[in-house]
Design a protein around this motif. Structure first.
Motif, mmCIF file in Angstrom:
data_model
loop_
_atom_site.group_PDB
_atom_site.id
_atom_site.type_symbol
_atom_site.label_atom_id
_atom_site.label_comp_id
_atom_site.label_asym_id
_atom_site.label_seq_id
_atom_site.Cartn_x
_atom_site.Cartn_y
_atom_site.Cartn_z
ATOM 1 N N SER A 1 0.906 -1.272 0.057
ATOM 2 C CA SER A 1 0.012 -0.050 -0.125
ATOM 3 C C SER A 1 0.603 1.203 0.134
ATOM 4 O O SER A 1 1.823 1.185 0.136
ATOM 5 C CB SER A 1 -0.742 0.001 1.275
ATOM 6 O OG SER A 1 -0.278 0.144 2.435
ATOM 7 N N ARG A 2 0.300 2.344 -0.441
ATOM 8 C CA ARG A 2 1.043 3.690 -0.280
ATOM 9 C C ARG A 2 -0.152 4.577 -0.131
ATOM 10 O O ARG A 2 -1.147 4.677 -0.659
ATOM 11 C CB ARG A 2 1.710 3.613 -1.509
ATOM 12 C CG ARG A 2 0.811 3.934 -3.020
ATOM 13 C CD ARG A 2 1.869 3.744 -4.077
ATOM 14 N NE ARG A 2 2.355 2.679 -4.261
ATOM 15 C CZ ARG A 2 3.525 2.058 -4.986
ATOM 16 N NH1 ARG A 2 4.030 3.322 -5.843
ATOM 17 N NH2 ARG A 2 4.076 1.184 -5.077
ATOM 18 N N THR B 1 4.843 10.594 -0.894
ATOM 19 C CA THR B 1 4.253 9.324 -0.878
ATOM 20 C C THR B 1 4.797 8.261 0.072
ATOM 21 O O THR B 1 5.955 8.306 0.578
ATOM 22 C CB THR B 1 4.390 8.472 -2.214
ATOM 23 O OG1 THR B 1 3.876 9.241 -3.127
ATOM 24 C CG2 THR B 1 3.682 6.990 -2.081
ATOM 25 N N TYR C 1 5.100 4.820 1.857
ATOM 26 C CA TYR C 1 5.039 3.629 1.254
ATOM 27 C C TYR C 1 4.746 2.601 2.311
ATOM 28 O O TYR C 1 5.244 2.692 3.665
ATOM 29 C CB TYR C 1 6.180 3.275 0.390
ATOM 30 C CG TYR C 1 6.478 3.761 -1.029
ATOM 31 C CD1 TYR C 1 5.673 3.392 -2.037
ATOM 32 C CD2 TYR C 1 7.192 5.031 -0.894
ATOM 33 C CE1 TYR C 1 5.902 4.082 -3.177
ATOM 34 C CE2 TYR C 1 7.223 5.773 -2.045
ATOM 35 C CZ TYR C 1 6.745 5.467 -3.127
ATOM 36 O OH TYR C 1 6.684 6.008 -4.308
ATOM 37 N N HIS C 2 4.533 1.360 2.172
ATOM 38 C CA HIS C 2 4.162 0.397 3.207
ATOM 39 C C HIS C 2 5.573 -0.240 3.524
ATOM 40 O O HIS C 2 6.525 -0.489 2.639
ATOM 41 C CB HIS C 2 3.478 -0.914 2.366
ATOM 42 C CG HIS C 2 3.576 -2.258 3.234
ATOM 43 N ND1 HIS C 2 2.706 -2.322 4.239
ATOM 44 C CD2 HIS C 2 4.365 -3.236 3.236
ATOM 45 C CE1 HIS C 2 2.893 -3.455 4.914
ATOM 46 N NE2 HIS C 2 3.998 -4.116 4.163
ATOM 47 N N HIS D 1 11.254 -1.475 2.969
ATOM 48 C CA HIS D 1 10.144 -1.544 1.945
ATOM 49 C C HIS D 1 10.177 -3.020 1.254
ATOM 50 O O HIS D 1 11.498 -3.287 0.926
ATOM 51 C CB HIS D 1 10.209 -0.408 0.947
ATOM 52 C CG HIS D 1 10.024 0.907 1.312
ATOM 53 N ND1 HIS D 1 10.815 1.954 0.802
ATOM 54 C CD2 HIS D 1 9.157 1.398 2.114
ATOM 55 C CE1 HIS D 1 10.490 3.075 1.659
ATOM 56 N NE2 HIS D 1 9.398 2.764 2.413
#
Length: 215
Positions: A33-34, A49, A51-52, A186
């Motif tokens: 997800s982001r 952004t 990020y997961h 990540h």
């Protein structure tokens, strides 16, 4: 071993995307997800952004030493979930992981993290014996034990399914993914650890990821 649940479908689609991206740009995507995050820079609103990423953790390794996210701070690493008495996919997975380990053995920018999902039996001493039988020594490949809450709690962060299941071989059900994690925690790739072709792709992608840090 069954592959199930929505997160797996999402990972499969992202793997396809990863392969396409690798072939075209030689840069790996960030999986998961982001969400956009707005912040003010010099009086203007800038959108970044988020990020997961893999959350902070604390486990005991095969040497009864506490390992955390800091243990992997300056390395990319490959993660998986297994248990030492597994009669099904784990032996295949770790034979394949051993090939990856041998390729990058001694590279200080590469580590490995195997989480045991048998939180009762797989104590540090059991994991130590398991590592030695595999031919693994030193700190580059960490074998993690922890509480049921800590191990099962972190598996969704890797987009991996694992649970106790008396009907499954060995009493546990889990997936055989190898997850490639970058230095920012990540997820940069997911690979079926029982398939030689995907393990080869993992090593190719690891080389690509390591080159990102040369820039």
């Amino acid at each position: 071993m069954k592959i199930k649940y929505i997160p797996v479908i999402a990972v499969t689609l992202l793997i396809i995307s990863a392969c396409q991206s690798t072939n075209s740009t030689e840069t790996l995507p960030i999986l998961g997800s982001r969400e956009p995050v707005e912040k003010e820079v010099d009086g203007e609103i800038d959108t970044d952004t988020l990020y997961h990423s893999i959350p902070e953790f604390s486990f005991l390794n095969q040497d009864s030493t506490i390992i955390t996210g800091e243990t992997f701070a300056n390395s990319i690493y490959v993660a998986d979930f297994f248990f030492t008495s597994c009669p099904s996919i784990c032996p295949i997975m770790h034979r394949n992981m051993l090939k990856v380990y041998e390729k990058y053995k001694g590279n200080q920018e590469v580590m490995f993290l195997s989480h045991s999902i048998d939180t009762k039996y797989d104590t540090p001493s059991v994991l130590k014996d398991y590592a030695e039988k595999l031919g693994v020594s030193g700190q580059q490949w960490q074998f993690a034990s922890g509480t049921r809450e800590s191990i099962y709690g972190i598996s969704p962060s890797y987009m991996v399914f694992a649970e106790e299941n008396e009907a499954a071989p060995g009493g546990f059900e889990h997936q055989g993914w190898f997850l490639l994690i970058d230095k920012d925690k990540h997820i940069r790739g997911a690979y079926n650890g029982t398939e030689e072709a995907e393990v080869e792709q993992l090593m190719s992608d690891m080389d690509i990821l390591l080159k990102e840090y040369e820039k």
